[in-house]
Scaffold this motif. Structure first.
Motif, PDB file in Angstrom:
ATOM      1  N   THR A  91     -10.184  -5.262  -1.488  1.00  7.30           N
ATOM      2  CA  THR A  91      -9.642  -4.731  -0.239  1.00  7.30           C
ATOM      3  C   THR A  91      -9.606  -5.807   0.839  1.00  7.30           C
ATOM      4  OG1 THR A  91     -10.444  -2.530  -0.794  1.00  7.30           O
ATOM      5  CG2 THR A  91      -9.939  -2.943   1.517  1.00  7.30           C
ATOM      6  N   GLU A 107      -6.462   1.840   0.506  1.00  9.65           N
ATOM      7  CA  GLU A 107      -7.275   2.521  -0.490  1.00  9.65           C
ATOM      8  C   GLU A 107      -7.427   4.027  -0.231  1.00  9.65           C
ATOM      9  OE1 GLU A 107     -10.838   0.333  -0.540  1.00  9.65           O
ATOM     10  OE2 GLU A 107     -11.468   1.067  -2.504  1.00  9.65           O
ATOM     11  N   ASP A 121      -3.591  -0.767  -2.849  1.00 13.02           N
ATOM     12  CA  ASP A 121      -5.032  -0.878  -3.055  1.00 13.02           C
ATOM     13  C   ASP A 121      -5.538   0.323  -3.853  1.00 13.02           C
ATOM     14  OD1 ASP A 121      -7.606  -1.741  -2.973  1.00 13.02           O
ATOM     15  OD2 ASP A 121      -7.796  -1.749  -0.788  1.00 13.02           O
ATOM     16  N   GLU A 122      -5.859   0.095  -5.098  1.00 12.03           N
ATOM     17  CA  GLU A 122      -6.343   1.129  -6.019  1.00 12.03           C
ATOM     18  C   GLU A 122      -5.542   2.436  -5.905  1.00 12.03           C
ATOM     19  OE1 GLU A 122     -10.339   1.264  -7.055  1.00 12.03           O
ATOM     20  OE2 GLU A 122     -10.948  -0.458  -5.835  1.00 12.03           O
TER      21      GLU A 122
HETATM   22 MG   LIG Z   1     -11.565  -1.719  -1.969  1.00  4.90          MG
END
Ligand SMILES: [Mg+2]
Ligand SMILES: Nc1ncnc2c1ncn2[C@@H]1O[C@H](COP(=O)(O)OP(=O)(O)OP(=O)(O)O)[C@@H](O)[C@H]1O
Lengths: 307, 241
Positions: A41, A81, A155-156
């Motif tokens: 991140t 995220e 992000d993910e």
């Molecule tokens: Mg992260």
């Protein structure tokens, strides 16, 4: 398209990202693979112009992410995220807001196209607060791609959604990779292998390995593990039998089964099968064990001096 | 500029669709209506009607209204994480703050404009001092802007809306009390300074009495500018955390 050199981020005295360098080219999907707290991140936040690096630099489309931040921000689509949304807006208004903020030339068409791409067209008048988690994730994707950015940073994006949605998100990412540069973070090895053209493995702020999925697997997996399950047998004899086979490094008994470490370049499966059958035992199961992220890190860390 | 406008639009739409905002508008109009009605009743035999009754009340009422109007503005963005997206969109940090401030001030202006209806009632039954009314309205409009700027600042400081409202309410109360303190303090120099800094000190004796003085306008404009400047810095500081 993305150029990262010696990028470093300190939080106080703690280096969350430490001397990271890599490139990502046009039309490439690059995966940032690492466990919790690896610095994924933080790296992405520096690339999006959200926060300045403590050292080194990152460039997107030739613009410095800190000094020419506004130029960078116009060219980047970002899905953080936690998938931030405005709960009180409708799906369409939400995407429209980001489209206008990012100076899309024909907002109406672009918004419709983005919603189409993530299959939210039939939900365009729903309030965002009423979307399920999976749909919110897709809404976040729509927001990230509505201005047709050169670089998309996710992000993910598959965290916390059901398997069906995971597959859909992965497919969308792969599609996006055809005409955008995508940087994608995950802590799931299989996902990175499946989606990305190239993987960067990051741990404790360092890139510890990188390459195309297949090459990387060779590099990080210095051999194969086989799991073998037998019917009624005498353990001592079987152990001896395994030891005699060339390429078997290590044998570990687990109940009625065995885990064999096999040296790279040896395929011992045929040998094992014949010998066991010849010895008169029943071979119930034989399969390679998939490596987990933890195994990989153990391997890499024992190879190199990253502690 | 463009960013300011887009953020202003989004926020304003939120004000005109959110149930809480309607509740605030409802309370605002009920209370100012009661104030007006009360003043009108007194005017029958006790004293002449005060054309500045509503603005005078609001100079106290904004201590409560401003925090409620503004608490959501930045606290929610930061809690939901949308601030991260705003800070990575091609807008400047001050666009974000200006857009939000102008939107809250605009909403307040609309509420204030609705209370003009009381003036029309007043005009229809007596002949009030319109100059007095206009000056009081100009004053309370600026006064409201300043209190909203204070509220916005506290909304940027925390992710918790209730905390933001509480802190800005307390601060506004102190800024308001400054006027009374200024009357109690015996040290003349000190009293003058305290009154100069107080919100009420620039309203009650000037705008509220029908006087428009440059120094009061400068005070409210200055308060807004300082509050907005600090708010922008706080928003910016999210990049350094
Ligand atoms: Mg992260
Ligand atoms: N604002 C911050 N202040 C202090 N430390 C931070 C801050 N943000 C992140 N960290 C720390 O920096 C390290 C890297 O965090 P980062 O969020 O980049 O990791 P990540 O790879 O994204 O992890 P995850 O998979 O949990 O999302 C972690 O140890 C984290 O605790």
């Amino acid at each position: 398209m993305i150029e990262v050199r010696n990028l470093t981020k300190y939080y106080g005295n703690f280096a969350a990202v430490n001397d990271v360098s890599f490139d990502a080219h046009s039309g490439e999907i690059v995966g940032l693979l690492g466990p919790n707290g690896a610095g994924k991140t933080s790296t992405m936040r520096m690339l999006t112009g959200f926060m300045p690096p403590s050292g080194g630099y990152a460039k997107v489309a030739g613009y410095d992410t800190f000094k020419e931040s506004i130029e960078v921000r116009r060219r980047v689509g970002y899905l953080p995220e936690n998938v931030p949304v405005y709960p009180d807006m409708t799906v369409r208004d939400y995407v429209m807001f980001w489209a206008k903020l990012r100076r899309v030339a024909k907002p109406k068409q672009q918004v419709d196209a983005a919603l189409e791409r993530v299959q939210l067209t039939d939900r365009r008048n729903t309030l965002v607060r009423n979307l399920s988690k999976g749909l919110k994730q897709r809404l976040g994707l729509a927001q990230a791609l509505v201005h047709n950015p050169e670089v998309i940073i996710l992000d993910e994006p598959t965290i916390g959604i059901d398997p069906q949605q995971v597959i859909e998100v992965r497919n969308t990412v792969k599609e996006l990779g055809q005409d955008h540069t995508v940087l994608f973070s995950t802590h799931i090895l299989a996902e990175a292998e499946q989606v990305c053209d190239r993987i960067l493995i990051i741990n404790n702020g360092h890139i510890v390995a990188s390459g195309e999925p297949a090459a990387l697997r060779q590099q990080i997996q210095p051999g194969v593990q086989l799991y073998i399950l037998l019917g009624k047998h005498t353990p001592g004899k079987v152990q001896q039998l395994f030891k005699a086979i060339e390429g078997v490094k290590h044998i570990e008994q687990q109940g009625d089964g065995y885990v064999l470490d096999v040296e790279p370049g040896h395929d011992v499966r045929a040998d094992i099968a014949t010998q066991i059958v010849e010895a008169g035992y029943a071979l119930l199961e034989m399969r390679p064990l998939a490596m987990t992220l933890e195994d990989i890190f153990l391997n890499i860390i024992s190879d190199k001096d990253y502690a | 500029m463009r960013g300011t406008w887009l953020i202003f639009q989004r926020e304003t739409k939120q004000y005109f669709t959110s149930p809480l905002a309607y509740l605030i508008a409802f309370a605002f109009l009920i209370i100012t209506g009661l104030i007006f009605n009360n003043d009108l009743t007194l005017s029958v035999d006790v004293k002449p009607a005060n054309p500045a009754a509503v603005p005078n009340f609001l100079s106290f009422g904004m201590i409560f209204f401003a925090p409620i109007l503004t608490m959501r503005l930045l606290a929610e963005e930061s809690r939901e994480g949308t601030l991260e997206l705003l800070l990575t969109a091609p807008v400047r940090d001050n666009d974000i703050v200006f857009g939000k401030f102008l939107s809250a001030w605009f909403y307040y202006s609309v509420l204030l404009a609705l209370t003009f209806s009381y003036q029309f009632i007043l005009i229809s039954i007596t002949s009030p001092d319109l100059g007095h009314a206009i000056s009081a309205y100009i004053g309370i409009w600026l006064y409201g802007g300043a209190t909203i700027a204070v509220g916005l600042l506290f909304s940027s400081l925390t992710e918790n809306q209730v905390v933001a409202a509480f802190l800005s309410g307390t601060t506004l109360l102190f800024l308001w009390l400054g006027n009374i303190a200024g009357q109690v303090i015996t040290d003349i120099e000190m009293a003058r300074i305290v009154r100069t800094l107080s919100l009420q000190g620039h309203f009650a004796t000037s705008f509220g009495q029908g006087l428009v003085r440059a120094e009061d306008i400068v005070y409210y404009a200055g308060l807004m500018a300082v509050m907005l400047f600090i708010t922008i810095r706080i928003v910016e500081s999210h990049r350094w955390r």
